[in-house]
Scaffold this motif. Structure first.
Motif, PDB file in Angstrom:
ATOM      1  N   GLU B  76       0.821  -1.217   0.000  1.00  0.00           N
ATOM      2  CA  GLU B  76       0.000   0.000   0.000  1.00  0.00           C
ATOM      3  C   GLU B  76       0.849   1.258   0.000  1.00  0.00           C
ATOM      4  O   GLU B  76       0.541   2.233  -0.695  1.00  0.00           O
ATOM      5  N   THR B  80       0.729   3.884  -3.149  1.00  0.00           N
ATOM      6  CA  THR B  80       0.259   5.254  -2.936  1.00  0.00           C
ATOM      7  C   THR B  80       1.393   6.265  -3.138  1.00  0.00           C
ATOM      8  O   THR B  80       1.194   7.310  -3.746  1.00  0.00           O
ATOM      9  N   GLU B  81       2.600   5.927  -2.684  1.00  0.00           N
ATOM     10  CA  GLU B  81       3.721   6.866  -2.870  1.00  0.00           C
ATOM     11  C   GLU B  81       4.018   7.118  -4.342  1.00  0.00           C
ATOM     12  O   GLU B  81       4.371   8.224  -4.723  1.00  0.00           O
ATOM     13  N   GLY B  83       1.870   6.876  -6.668  1.00  0.00           N
ATOM     14  CA  GLY B  83       0.700   7.445  -7.330  1.00  0.00           C
ATOM     15  C   GLY B  83      -0.146   6.461  -8.107  1.00  0.00           C
ATOM     16  O   GLY B  83      -0.996   6.871  -8.900  1.00  0.00           O
ATOM     17  N   LEU B  85      -2.242   4.318  -6.717  1.00  0.00           N
ATOM     18  CA  LEU B  85      -3.536   4.369  -6.023  1.00  0.00           C
ATOM     19  C   LEU B  85      -3.478   5.527  -5.035  1.00  0.00           C
ATOM     20  O   LEU B  85      -2.392   5.890  -4.573  1.00  0.00           O
ATOM     21  N   THR B  86      -4.641   6.064  -4.697  1.00  0.00           N
ATOM     22  CA  THR B  86      -4.654   7.065  -3.633  1.00  0.00           C
ATOM     23  C   THR B  86      -5.301   6.428  -2.399  1.00  0.00           C
ATOM     24  O   THR B  86      -6.138   5.518  -2.525  1.00  0.00           O
ATOM     25  N   PRO B  87      -4.941   6.914  -1.212  1.00  0.00           N
ATOM     26  CA  PRO B  87      -5.578   6.382   0.002  1.00  0.00           C
ATOM     27  C   PRO B  87      -7.107   6.530  -0.066  1.00  0.00           C
ATOM     28  O   PRO B  87      -7.834   5.630   0.367  1.00  0.00           O
ATOM     29  N   GLU B  89      -9.032   6.458  -2.727  1.00  0.00           N
ATOM     30  CA  GLU B  89      -9.576   5.416  -3.625  1.00  0.00           C
ATOM     31  C   GLU B  89      -9.750   4.095  -2.878  1.00  0.00           C
ATOM     32  O   GLU B  89     -10.751   3.395  -3.052  1.00  0.00           O
ATOM     33  N   ILE B  90      -8.749   3.774  -2.076  1.00  0.00           N
ATOM     34  CA  ILE B  90      -8.810   2.506  -1.334  1.00  0.00           C
ATOM     35  C   ILE B  90      -9.970   2.544  -0.339  1.00  0.00           C
ATOM     36  O   ILE B  90     -10.777   1.607  -0.275  1.00  0.00           O
TER      37      ILE B  90
END
Lengths: 206, 102, 122
Positions: B76, B80-81, B83, B85-87, B89-90
């Motif tokens: 994760e 996310t770092e 880019g 996925l974004t927190p 979005e999760i």
């Protein structure tokens, strides 16, 4: 088993499902690849691979010599290399030397040779203690070594992966390579056990 | 880094948790976390970057998490770092799944 | 960052190939080693806040080079996507007493795989 989940299992499972669905949608992971990877580790590789290497070394002195001199090359002869076993060092247990494998920084392990590691190998207790008190760790596995035996602990901190070549037990002179392989346990190839002789009389292979 | 992962010689972590006849994965989510991580090894993240990601889990969490919880946190973190996925979005997807599953 | 990834989705076939072939970390190189088998070496006393495969418990300790494994990419920089920085990796033997004091059994030893950048002349 000691696991300390912060969150209930169902919450973690939901989180994983969310991430999986997003990664599949975005084309970052392919569900067929996930199935291939899981199937490989659940059904293809495991300690039986390492046991095959050990048994061959017990019956074939030339192979054993090559295995100890160049683990990677000798294992490649058998076509048994793979991910996380690209660079193999094989260390031999004898009457005077006992080897033990650990990875203190994470849980590096020869996946292609032994499969994925057991929970105890990945535990914080094993990772912390194997280097500072290997003899008491071994005692927890029921293996008490005399002071005359030198204990060598191998911390897999780089890209080399380790396999212990255990001592061939007494009373196995007539056994076939296949029957010998069946005696070799995962723990014996990590160094937390010795290979035990067959408990019951085993018929000599024709 | 002098993180919680650098365990060699640390004391107070208890007995070795020996489990007889354990399965390769203890649940489907463990298998999925492993497989998703593997499927991004080298293609999205160098393997050593994934190890470092696990080391960057806050120390208290690292020491109390299970092995595959640490893999999940590392995955994760990198997703996310970088880019992918974004927190948000999760979290939104979790909410959505919870609604559709209940 | 100088290490780029393909960012291509791994197919099932690619996964199979990776499982079977692995990822070699070894580099074909004639880079000379900084240490020889038999040399005494000291693990550096360093505390980088970044990724390193040099565990704390060997920092500052003196051991003996037992084997030169050859040239490998340097994980400490790869983990930060900085550079592959190929260098020799050695199997270094430390006596248990050198690491843990006189209470450790005199015969016992630890072996770690350490890179040129982790080591110096004691």
């Amino acid at each position: 088993m000691t696991t300390h989940h912060h969150r209930p299992e169902s919450e973690i499972a939901l989180r994983v499902k969310a991430i999986e669905s997003l990664l599949v949608e975005k084309g970052i992971v392919d569900p067929a690849a996930l199935d291939t990877i899981i199937e490989h580790y659940e059904h293809q590789v495991g300690p039986h691979v390492g046991a095959q290497i050990v048994a061959k070394a017990w019956v074939d002195p030339d192979f054993k010599r090559r295995l100890l001199a160049d683990g990677t090359g000798a294992i490649a002869e058998l076509g048994l290399t793979g991910f996380s076993s690209e660079h193999m060092i094989v260390v031999e247990n004898t009457a005077t030397v006992h080897n033990l494998i650990v990875c203190t920084l994470c849980s590096c392990y020869p996946w292609a040779i032994l499969g994925l590691p057991p929970t105890w190998y990945k535990s914080l207790a094993y990772r912390s203690r194997a280097v500072i008190e290997p003899r008491s760790v071994l005692a927890e596995f029921g293996l008490v070594l005399p002071d005359t035996v030198e204990v060598r602990v191998w911390d897999s901190n780089a890209d080399l992966r380790y396999l212990v070549l255990p001592e061939r037990p007494d009373g196995t002179d007539g056994l076939s390579e296949e029957a010998l392989a069946a005696l070799v346990t995962r723990n014996a190839m990590i160094g937390t056990a010795k290979v035990q002789p067959p408990s019951a009389p085993t018929p000599i292979a024709a | 880094m002098n993180g919680p992962h650098d365990l060699g010689g640390m004391q107070g972590l208890g007995a070795i948790p020996i489990e007889e006849n354990e399965p390769v994965f203890h649940s489907e989510w463990e298998a999925k976390v492993f497989a998703m991580s593997f499927a991004t090894f080298s293609t999205f993240f160098p393997v050593d970057e994934t190890r470092h990601a696990a080391e960057r889990i806050p120390a208290g969490e690292y020491l109390s998490a299970s092995y595959y919880e640490r893999w999940l946190a590392a995955l994760e973190l990198l997703l996310t770092e970088h880019g992918w996925l974004t927190p948000a979005e999760i979290e939104d997807r979790i909410t959505h799944l919870r609604q559709t599953e209940s | 960052m100088t290490i780029e990834t393909s960012n291509q989705c791994m197919t099932a076939a690619a996964a199979k190939a990776l499982l079977q072939q692995g990822l070699s970390c070894q580099v074909n190189s004639d880079l000379p080693p900084q240490f020889q088998v038999g040399d005494l070496v000291q693990a550096k006393v360093v505390h980088p806040a970044t990724y390193t495969r040099l565990p704390r418990y060997v920092r500052g300790k003196v051991g003996t080079v037992m084997q030169d494994h050859g040239v490998y990419v340097f994980p400490d920089t790869v983990g930060q996507r900085l550079a592959t920085k190929p260098q020799h990796v050695y199997s270094v033997r430390f006596s248990a007493q050198a690491l843990w004091g006189q209470a450790a059994p005199a015969s016992d030893a630890l072996y770690l795989d350490l890179f040129d950048d982790h080591l110096e002349v004691p």
